[in-house]
Design an enzyme around this catalytic site. Structure first.
Site, mmCIF file in Angstrom:
data_model
loop_
_atom_site.group_PDB
_atom_site.id
_atom_site.type_symbol
_atom_site.label_atom_id
_atom_site.label_comp_id
_atom_site.label_asym_id
_atom_site.label_seq_id
_atom_site.Cartn_x
_atom_site.Cartn_y
_atom_site.Cartn_z
ATOM 1 C CB THR A 112 -7.164 -49.118 13.627
ATOM 2 O OG1 THR A 112 -5.785 -49.359 14.001
ATOM 3 C CG2 THR A 112 -8.083 -49.653 14.721
ATOM 4 C CG ASP A 207 3.187 -60.895 6.067
ATOM 5 O OD1 ASP A 207 3.988 -60.992 7.015
ATOM 6 O OD2 ASP A 207 1.970 -60.732 6.212
#
Ligand code: URA
Length: 215
Positions: A112, A207
């Site tokens: 979302t 990341d």
């Protein structure tokens, strides 16, 4: 972008930032190089975020004579938004020995793109301090807005956001929520894609910085 929003936004310009941004943006850059270039842009960003700090005169004694010198008039508190804000913390903090640090944990639901807070630990004296939120990617503004609201509830009034890449949507959302906020960024990119990533952007900052891409 509309007039008042430009007033809240400082675009950090420097050839070293341009150079390092090209490495941060390149998909070929490995973790080690990503970390090094992120530290370069954070140094330049820090100097810009902290450029107009107020100072107050103090009388000191050098080994040779008494002089009037200057010290920061206000405490600086850095608030990294976990996890990716940690990448900016040491570099920023090293410029202001003695600064305090608050932590806010925000996690973005990959489906979302809505951020929810899972942790916070803030120092006292937020009201008398300059508070600098560290969040390298200002995308939808969800994490930064959640942090901003938390800081307001805790008494902070003088708040800045330091980021590396911003999207117009996030800037607009934060400035609408707090017309006094000042946002410092090394790049203002075109837009968000359907997954709410900044484009052209640099991908997932956390990341890439922490080497967890694909894990
Ligand atoms: N967070 C990131 O790390 N990258 C984006 O493009 C958007 C949010």
């Amino acid at each position: 972008m509309k007039g008042p929003i430009v007033d809240n936004l400082t675009l950090v310009r420097h050839p070293l930032v341009d150079h390092s941004m090209s490495y941060l943006r390149s998909a070929d850059t490995d973790t080690e190089s990503f970390q090094r270039h992120a530290q370069v842009v954070t140094r330049v960003l820090a100097l810009e975020v902290l450029r107009d700090l107020e100072t107050t005169p103090v009388n000191i004694q050098t080994p040779l004579e008494a002089i009037e010198s200057q010290r920061l008039a206000r405490r600086v508190i850095f608030v990294p938004v976990l996890r990716s804000g940690l990448a900016l913390l040491d570099t920023m903090n090293n410029f202001v020995p003695g600064s305090k640090v608050g932590f806010v944990g925000m996690e973005r639901d990959e489906g979302t793109a809505i951020a929810h807070q899972y942790y916070s630990k803030l120092p006292r004296q937020l009201g008398e301090s300059l508070v600098v939120i560290l969040d390298p990617m200002l995308a939808t503004g969800g994490s930064a807005l959640g942090t901003l609201n938390l800081l307001h509830r805790a008494g902070a009034t003088n708040i800045r956001l330091a980021c590396i890449v911003a999207a117009p949507e996030g800037v607009e959302r934060l400035v609408t929520a707090d017309p006094t906020i000042r946002i410092f960024t090394c790049a203002l990119d075109r837009e968000l894609n359907e997954r709410k990533f900044i484009v052209p952007g640099l991908g997932d900052f956390g990341d890439r910085y922490f080497g967890t891409a694909g894990e």
